[in-house]
Design a protein around this motif. Structure first.
Motif, PDB file in Angstrom:
ATOM      1  N   UNK A 205       1.020  -1.166  -0.227  1.00 19.37           N
ATOM      2  CA  UNK A 205      -0.249  -0.012  -0.179  1.00 19.37           C
ATOM      3  C   UNK A 205       0.603   1.192  -0.250  1.00 19.37           C
ATOM      4  N   UNK A 206       2.234   1.231   0.008  1.00 18.61           N
ATOM      5  CA  UNK A 206       2.894   2.550  -0.091  1.00 18.61           C
ATOM      6  C   UNK A 206       3.028   2.255  -1.556  1.00 18.61           C
ATOM      7  N   UNK A 207       3.293   1.764  -2.476  1.00 16.69           N
ATOM      8  CA  UNK A 207       3.324   1.991  -3.371  1.00 16.69           C
ATOM      9  C   UNK A 207       2.330   2.841  -4.667  1.00 16.69           C
ATOM     10  N   UNK A 208       2.685   3.809  -5.581  1.00 18.44           N
ATOM     11  CA  UNK A 208       1.616   4.255  -6.189  1.00 18.44           C
ATOM     12  C   UNK A 208       1.486   4.599  -6.985  1.00 18.44           C
TER      13      UNK A 208
ATOM     14  N   UNK B  78      -0.968  12.099  -4.711  1.00 13.03           N
ATOM     15  CA  UNK B  78      -0.855  13.222  -5.656  1.00 13.03           C
ATOM     16  C   UNK B  78       0.046  13.988  -4.897  1.00 13.03           C
ATOM     17  N   UNK B  79      -0.946  13.923  -3.864  1.00 11.39           N
ATOM     18  CA  UNK B  79       0.210  15.035  -2.945  1.00 11.39           C
ATOM     19  C   UNK B  79       1.693  15.335  -2.223  1.00 11.39           C
ATOM     20  N   UNK B  80       1.447  13.818  -2.279  1.00 10.22           N
ATOM     21  CA  UNK B  80       2.924  13.591  -1.725  1.00 10.22           C
ATOM     22  C   UNK B  80       4.155  14.197  -3.457  1.00 10.22           C
ATOM     23  N   UNK B  81       3.657  13.544  -4.438  1.00  8.72           N
ATOM     24  CA  UNK B  81       4.118  14.454  -5.857  1.00  8.72           C
ATOM     25  C   UNK B  81       3.996  16.106  -5.142  1.00  8.72           C
ATOM     26  N   UNK B  82       3.671  16.966  -4.423  1.00 10.52           N
ATOM     27  CA  UNK B  82       3.664  18.287  -4.244  1.00 10.52           C
ATOM     28  C   UNK B  82       4.229  18.085  -3.523  1.00 10.52           C
ATOM     29  N   UNK B  85       4.167  16.470   2.582  1.00  8.68           N
ATOM     30  CA  UNK B  85       4.188  14.325   3.084  1.00  8.68           C
ATOM     31  C   UNK B  85       2.259  14.391   3.670  1.00  8.68           C
ATOM     32  N   UNK B  86       1.516  13.084   3.270  1.00  5.52           N
ATOM     33  CA  UNK B  86       0.344  12.940   4.413  1.00  5.52           C
ATOM     34  C   UNK B  86       0.327  12.573   5.766  1.00  5.52           C
ATOM     35  N   UNK B  87      -0.623  12.766   6.410  1.00  6.46           N
ATOM     36  CA  UNK B  87      -0.716  12.683   7.468  1.00  6.46           C
ATOM     37  C   UNK B  87      -2.542  12.301   7.709  1.00  6.46           C
ATOM     38  N   UNK B  88      -2.309  11.678   9.262  1.00  4.21           N
ATOM     39  CA  UNK B  88      -4.001  10.960   9.358  1.00  4.21           C
ATOM     40  C   UNK B  88      -4.780  13.124   9.021  1.00  4.21           C
ATOM     41  N   UNK B  89      -4.385  14.109   9.613  1.00  5.14           N
ATOM     42  CA  UNK B  89      -4.952  15.239   9.004  1.00  5.14           C
ATOM     43  C   UNK B  89      -5.562  15.307   7.587  1.00  5.14           C
ATOM     44  N   UNK B  90      -4.954  15.255   6.474  1.00  8.46           N
ATOM     45  CA  UNK B  90      -4.648  15.451   4.980  1.00  8.46           C
ATOM     46  C   UNK B  90      -5.747  13.788   5.100  1.00  8.46           C
TER      47      UNK B  90
END
Lengths: 247, 118
Positions: A205-208, B78-82, B85-90
């Motif tokens: 699930x870490x893979x996008x 996609x947020x990660x590409x921007x 870094x996503x967490x519980x809030x996102x």
């Protein structure tokens, strides 16, 4: 007629250098010259302290992974002729700590390989280790995992993976591919154990699904597809677990 | 994400996958079918009647809900590409939004249903 190629290598000698630096070399090459041969030529005739790993020279051992103009490749499978008219910049494999020059510390990858149990765990009714009986497997059963068994553990997919880059906890392409390879093997009975690793956030699930691992794999293994198939398995496992007591 | 031993991602990934099929196959099919309608046989008013019938609107709401989850799941990853870094809030914000939109769609459906009944 031998052409000339300018090869720039990122050097780092921990006992001398504060930080990595670039050193350029000129090498003569023919149509058959691989990058590994060029590096050996440099080591033999120009810079004896240059360090890099290699062994088989034929894309079997998986030792000579390095970044060639920013792309992770096996040096033995990269030919200078394909870079004619350009320069080559060689760096150690990305996403791994550098030990010296082009030698990286692969221990994180090796630890993950060990963790996934990349070997056949016999089913209870199948021949156990040491027993003198045959494993029966049909060509169709072999075909289910054959492609994924071509992995040579070179670590190139880890250097290609943008997810592994930001999260070193991620099991990564090769380990997840090998999990799929053994889970799909008709002789194997270790799927339940391995699915625990697959099902975690740090598993499939870490893979996008960027897919760059499959683009870079020198053995055509296609780790991205193994991970997507792993996602399907994990999703099935998730559904089944909802109806199981005590999970 | 709330459990260490097992990811909850299969739920979101499943909805994302179903939404992907809808976006790629069902939506274009509906658009092409609508374009091919013979206007002399089925005028706009009749068409609206068909679309707003309980069965059709249920299918339609289902399609829209799946599209929503598909789109928001894609945005989440996609947020990660921007470089976010996503967490519980996102996670809560984005999937919470998907849930809200889905509930709004269901609300619309119930309104259509009641209008049809009474």
């Amino acid at each position: 007629m031998a052409d000339k190629m300018k090869i720039t290598v990122q050097r780092y000698r921990p006992e001398q250098d504060q930080q990595p630096w670039d050193q350029s070399f000129e090498v003569e090459y023919t149509r058959e010259t691989s990058l590994l041969e060029a590096l050996n030529q440099i080591k033999d005739t120009q810079e004896p302290t240059l360090s890099f790993r290699w062994s088989c020279r034929m894309a079997i051992c998986g030792s000579c992974g390095m970044m060639v103009n920013g792309v992770p490749k096996l040096a033995c499978k990269t030919f200078l002729r394909d870079y004619a008219g350009q320069e080559m910049r060689i760096e150690p494999l990305a996403n791994f700590p550098v030990e010296r020059d082009l030698v990286v510390d692969l221990s994180d990858f090796i630890e993950k390989l060990e963790r996934i149990k990349p070997y056949i765990i016999p089913k209870k009714d199948e021949p156990q280790p040491g027993e003198q009986r045959e494993y029966i497997q049909t060509p169709a059963q072999l075909e289910k995992y054959r492609q994924f068994s071509m992995c040579i553990n070179c670590g190139i997919c880890y250097a290609a993976c943008p997810q592994y880059k930001i999260n070193k906890e991620f099991l990564g392409p090769a380990a997840l591919t090998l999990i799929y390879r053994y889970n799909e093997d008709s002789r194997d009975g270790g799927k339940e154990e391995r699915m625990k690793l697959v099902n975690q956030d740090t598993g499939v699930w870490s893979c996008s699904f960027v897919g760059y691992c499959s683009e870079c794999c020198p053995k055509g293994v296609d780790p991205a597809s193994a991970i997507q198939l792993g996602k399907v398995e994990s999703a099935k496992d998730y559904l089944i677990s909802m109806f199981k007591k005590g999970e | 994400m709330f459990r260490k031993d097992r990811s909850d991602e299969p739920i979101y990934w499943g909805l994302f996958g179903a939404g992907g099929m809808v976006v790629a196959i069902v939506l274009p099919a509906i658009i092409i079918a609508t374009m091919g309608l013979n206007h002399s046989v089925l005028d706009t008013a009749m068409f609206a009647n068909v679309i707003l019938s309980p069965v059709f609107s249920l299918a339609f709401i289902g399609i829209m809900i799946l599209c929503t989850w598909h789109a928001l799941h894609r945005i989440y990853h996609t947020l990660h590409d921007l470089t976010i870094h996503v967490g519980t809030l996102h996670h809560l914000l984005i999937y919470g939004l998907a849930l809200l939109i889905s509930l709004a769609f269901i609300g619309c459906y119930l309104i259509i249903l009641f209008k049809n009944l009474f």
